[in-house]
Motif scaffolding. Structure first.
Motif, PDB file in Angstrom:
ATOM      1  N   SER A 177      15.188 -30.772 -37.404  1.00 56.59           N
ATOM      2  CA  SER A 177      16.007 -29.653 -37.540  1.00 56.59           C
ATOM      3  C   SER A 177      15.037 -28.200 -36.848  1.00 56.59           C
ATOM      4  N   ALA A 178      13.851 -28.426 -36.819  1.00 57.79           N
ATOM      5  CA  ALA A 178      13.060 -27.459 -36.119  1.00 57.79           C
ATOM      6  C   ALA A 178      13.125 -27.688 -34.565  1.00 57.79           C
ATOM      7  N   ASN A 179      13.271 -28.812 -34.043  1.00 58.69           N
ATOM      8  CA  ASN A 179      13.312 -29.247 -32.721  1.00 58.69           C
ATOM      9  C   ASN A 179      14.635 -28.520 -32.109  1.00 58.69           C
ATOM     10  N   ILE A 180      15.839 -28.733 -33.104  1.00 55.20           N
ATOM     11  CA  ILE A 180      16.995 -28.120 -32.504  1.00 55.20           C
ATOM     12  C   ILE A 180      17.114 -26.628 -32.701  1.00 55.20           C
ATOM     13  N   PHE A 181      16.330 -25.840 -33.652  1.00 57.72           N
ATOM     14  CA  PHE A 181      16.157 -24.557 -33.411  1.00 57.72           C
ATOM     15  C   PHE A 181      15.583 -24.383 -32.297  1.00 57.72           C
ATOM     16  N   ASP A 182      14.363 -24.832 -31.885  1.00 60.68           N
ATOM     17  CA  ASP A 182      13.477 -24.344 -30.620  1.00 60.68           C
ATOM     18  C   ASP A 182      14.342 -24.671 -29.456  1.00 60.68           C
ATOM     19  N   TYR A 183      15.085 -25.824 -29.336  1.00 61.37           N
ATOM     20  CA  TYR A 183      16.053 -26.033 -28.048  1.00 61.37           C
ATOM     21  C   TYR A 183      16.944 -25.022 -27.819  1.00 61.37           C
ATOM     22  N   TYR A 184      17.740 -24.594 -28.646  1.00 59.14           N
ATOM     23  CA  TYR A 184      18.557 -23.469 -28.491  1.00 59.14           C
ATOM     24  C   TYR A 184      18.149 -21.979 -28.078  1.00 59.14           C
ATOM     25  N   ALA A 185      16.857 -21.864 -28.939  1.00 61.85           N
ATOM     26  CA  ALA A 185      16.081 -20.810 -28.557  1.00 61.85           C
ATOM     27  C   ALA A 185      15.473 -20.722 -27.001  1.00 61.85           C
ATOM     28  N   ASP A 186      14.951 -21.916 -26.735  1.00 59.40           N
ATOM     29  CA  ASP A 186      14.646 -22.280 -25.443  1.00 59.40           C
ATOM     30  C   ASP A 186      15.694 -22.088 -24.087  1.00 59.40           C
ATOM     31  N   ASN A 187      17.036 -22.561 -24.555  1.00 64.99           N
ATOM     32  CA  ASN A 187      17.892 -22.690 -23.699  1.00 64.99           C
ATOM     33  C   ASN A 187      19.100 -21.816 -23.807  1.00 64.99           C
ATOM     34  N   GLY A 188      19.363 -21.373 -25.067  1.00 65.40           N
ATOM     35  CA  GLY A 188      20.657 -20.664 -25.031  1.00 65.40           C
ATOM     36  C   GLY A 188      20.840 -19.677 -24.227  1.00 65.40           C
ATOM     37  N   GLU A 189      20.094 -18.721 -23.992  1.00 68.40           N
ATOM     38  CA  GLU A 189      20.451 -17.808 -22.901  1.00 68.40           C
ATOM     39  C   GLU A 189      20.886 -18.404 -21.613  1.00 68.40           C
ATOM     40  N   ALA A 190      20.112 -19.487 -21.042  1.00 69.07           N
ATOM     41  CA  ALA A 190      20.684 -20.005 -19.666  1.00 69.07           C
ATOM     42  C   ALA A 190      22.094 -20.635 -19.939  1.00 69.07           C
ATOM     43  N   PHE A 191      22.156 -21.399 -21.080  1.00 70.35           N
ATOM     44  CA  PHE A 191      23.623 -21.876 -21.140  1.00 70.35           C
ATOM     45  C   PHE A 191      24.711 -20.825 -21.237  1.00 70.35           C
ATOM     46  N   LEU A 192      24.384 -19.795 -21.668  1.00 66.54           N
ATOM     47  CA  LEU A 192      25.481 -18.636 -21.904  1.00 66.54           C
ATOM     48  C   LEU A 192      25.411 -17.650 -20.637  1.00 66.54           C
ATOM     49  N   ALA A 193      24.820 -17.874 -19.605  1.00 70.70           N
ATOM     50  CA  ALA A 193      24.725 -17.136 -18.473  1.00 70.70           C
ATOM     51  C   ALA A 193      25.978 -17.238 -17.823  1.00 70.70           C
ATOM     52  N   ASP A 194      26.294 -15.925 -17.140  1.00 66.82           N
ATOM     53  CA  ASP A 194      27.850 -15.748 -16.483  1.00 66.82           C
ATOM     54  C   ASP A 194      27.714 -17.054 -15.500  1.00 66.82           C
ATOM     55  N   LYS A 195      28.874 -17.558 -15.341  1.00 66.34           N
ATOM     56  CA  LYS A 195      29.186 -18.485 -14.539  1.00 66.34           C
ATOM     57  C   LYS A 195      30.204 -18.249 -13.065  1.00 66.34           C
ATOM     58  N   PRO A 196      29.553 -18.023 -12.012  1.00 65.48           N
ATOM     59  CA  PRO A 196      30.366 -17.727 -10.938  1.00 65.48           C
ATOM     60  C   PRO A 196      31.414 -18.653 -10.627  1.00 65.48           C
ATOM     61  N   LEU A 197      32.489 -18.240  -9.975  1.00 68.24           N
ATOM     62  CA  LEU A 197      33.538 -19.249  -9.630  1.00 68.24           C
ATOM     63  C   LEU A 197      33.817 -18.827  -8.284  1.00 68.24           C
ATOM     64  N   ASP A 198      34.260 -20.035  -7.703  1.00 68.25           N
ATOM     65  CA  ASP A 198      34.770 -19.853  -6.285  1.00 68.25           C
ATOM     66  C   ASP A 198      36.243 -19.260  -6.174  1.00 68.25           C
ATOM     67  N   THR A 199      36.429 -18.155  -5.370  1.00 64.74           N
ATOM     68  CA  THR A 199      37.713 -17.717  -5.036  1.00 64.74           C
ATOM     69  C   THR A 199      37.864 -17.327  -3.823  1.00 64.74           C
ATOM     70  N   PRO A 200      38.824 -17.147  -3.101  1.00 64.66           N
ATOM     71  CA  PRO A 200      38.891 -16.597  -1.711  1.00 64.66           C
ATOM     72  C   PRO A 200      38.901 -15.262  -1.341  1.00 64.66           C
ATOM     73  N   ILE A 201      39.433 -14.576  -2.507  1.00 63.48           N
ATOM     74  CA  ILE A 201      39.366 -13.073  -2.333  1.00 63.48           C
ATOM     75  C   ILE A 201      38.414 -12.546  -3.557  1.00 63.48           C
ATOM     76  N   GLY A 202      37.669 -11.553  -3.458  1.00 65.14           N
ATOM     77  CA  GLY A 202      36.897 -11.020  -4.312  1.00 65.14           C
ATOM     78  C   GLY A 202      36.016 -11.643  -5.061  1.00 65.14           C
ATOM     79  N   SER A 203      35.805 -11.615  -6.349  1.00 62.65           N
ATOM     80  CA  SER A 203      34.849 -12.548  -7.118  1.00 62.65           C
ATOM     81  C   SER A 203      35.233 -12.543  -8.469  1.00 62.65           C
ATOM     82  N   ALA A 204      34.928 -13.603  -9.200  1.00 66.30           N
ATOM     83  CA  ALA A 204      35.296 -14.066 -10.511  1.00 66.30           C
ATOM     84  C   ALA A 204      34.242 -14.766 -11.092  1.00 66.30           C
TER      85      ALA A 204
END
Length: 467
Positions: free
Chosen positions: A94-121
């Protein structure tokens, strides 16, 4: 409306001797409403709290778990009976799982760019709100952790409804969160009965529900979530196949099979419920299993020499013995065990069954106890067919020296997880969950953090020219 406070209290009954240790009163409707309000209020702030604060909380919880692992392990053993070494290992996991999401949660939830021909998304991952988490007794700390850790770091707040026979484990996790600095309402323990769940799911402040438990409980919660249009995940029972091909080291894999099945006195959703062995090695494999069974020591879960601890409760041991008796009446062969042990506590003999055929209850039911069910097949195709001939689809494993052969079989098994040359395991970075009647949704790994967030599209373009 029914007042929840009128129902029976939740109790710690030590399954080693069936003695009542402690009991807690059940919360009234008014108390539950107040706690939901606090969780909802906390969400309004927690959702925008910096990741550094959220991840810091999880790291602190992990640290407390490790510092107190012996104390917490003993508490789990007291309440549901598992061997102390297993309980301590659960706290460390359980301690390892808490540390795992503490270490990686921000990166997992970072904005994910999408390819689109016009503008950005891009996709912005945003928390949903108050989550109701309903968890079982067999892993009283781990079951909480794998659901709570990703959701707390994602910005949700959590209401925990734990199993009624592990109230002290339920309460102490709330205490640990508060000790770690969690704002009031971010993590809240509820002492409420299962009959009170629909009322909580229906509350408009509760946005989603996660359950690990039985099929009936899962069906009830899924129906309530659907009725009130709430997101849900379910992790239900399993009847995992443990497939052994004819090129293995028989003694080694037979020992692993027994270990897998007797882990937590057989009370594991992903243990080796159905051991399926190629006929070329079946006789030798079975003899090794019998030898291993003869050496198993059933006894005090606090004794390091104990191999098999008591089941979690009087009801649990009675239910499993009834399943074994029914199997024998229907024609299965009992090769070892099958009876209650004549001593105080919820103890049962490690049991070995074979000759189980379609139509028998044991063929299609989950047996949640120390019951090893042995099957023989002629070839790989028959092994796959038998493995898939179940309403469950949680996990499974394939053992073979020829890993390419094992991989071909693994791809054909209808489950959420298949392990090759290892019984179904648990690590923070690997997803956990099933299909068919074993439920839906995933916990752990990156997948676990996306179940209860809103993947919101944000699109920009020039004014007047959106496409």
């Amino acid at each position: 409306m029914e007042t929840l406070g009128k129902v029976s209290p939740v109790k710690t009954v030590n399954p080693f001797n069936n003695e009542l240790v402690k009991e807690f009163g059940v919360m009234s409707d008014a108390e539950v409403d107040s706690l939901i309000a606090k969780a909802n209020k906390a969400f309004q702030t927690w959702r925008t709290t910096p990741f550094s604060t959220r991840t810091g909380l999880l790291h602190k919880v992990a640290s407390i778990l490790r510092e107190r692992k012996e104390e917490l392990g003993k508490l789990a053993t007291l309440e549901m009976g598992k061997r102390l070494s297993e309980s301590i290992g659960e706290v460390e996991l359980s301690a390892n799982i808490f540390d795992y999401y503490a270490d990686n949660g921000e990166a997992f939830l970072a904005d994910k760019p999408l390819d689109t021909p016009i503008g950005s998304a891009f996709i912005s991952y945003e928390p949903l709100g108050v989550l109701l988490s309903i968890q079982p007794w067999n892993f009283p700390f781990y079951q909480i952790t794998r659901n709570v850790a990703p959701n707390i770091v994602a910005g949700n707040t959590v209401l925990l409804k734990h199993a009624s026979n592990v109230p002290q484990c339920a309460k102490i996790m709330e205490d640990i969160f508060l000790e770690a600095g969690a704002p009031e309402g971010v993590y809240t323990n509820l002492f409420v009965p299962g009959s009170g769940m629909e009322r909580i799911v229906a509350d408009e402040r509760v946005k989603a529900v996660a359950l690990t438990g039985s099929e009936p409980a899962g069906s009830s919660i899924a129906a309530a979530a659907g009725k009130y249009i709430k997101k849900s995940t379910l992790e239900l029972g399993g009847s995992d196949a443990f497939i052994v091909l004819d090129d293995v080291d028989v003694d080694q894999i037979a020992d692993i099979a027994v270990t897998s099945r007797m882990w937590n006195a057989g009370q594991v959703c992903t243990s080796a419920k159905r051991v399926i062995v190629h006929e070329k090695i079946a006789e030798k494999f079975l003899e090794r299993v019998k030898t291993k069974f003869a050496s198993l020591k059933v006894g005090d879960p606090l004794d390091p020499s104990t191999d098999v601890a008591p089941l979690s409760s009087e009801k649990a041991v009675k239910d499993v013995i009834k399943q074994v008796e029914t199997a024998v009446k229907e024609g299965a062969q009992l090769l070892a065990g099958g009876k209650r042990i004549n001593r105080p506590g919820a103890f049962m003999e490690p049991t070995l069954l074979t000759g189980i055929t379609p139509g028998m209850e044991a063929y299609s039911e989950e047996v949640f106890g120390p019951v090893f069910m042995f099957y023989v097949v002629e070839n790989d195709e028959e092994a796959v067919k038998l493995a898939n001939d179940t309403k469950f689809g949680l996990g499974g494993s394939v053992f073979a020296k020829d890993t390419e052969r094992a991989l071909r079989i693994a791809r054909q098994i209808d489950t959420g997880m298949v392990y090759i040359n290892h019984f179904t395991g648990i690590t923070p970075e690997l997803p956990f969950g099933g299909t068919k009647n074993s439920g839906y949704g995933r916990e752990q790994s990156p997948l676990g953090i996306y179940e209860f967030v809103n993947p919101k599209l944000i699109r920009t373009s020039e004014p007047g020219n959106p496409y």
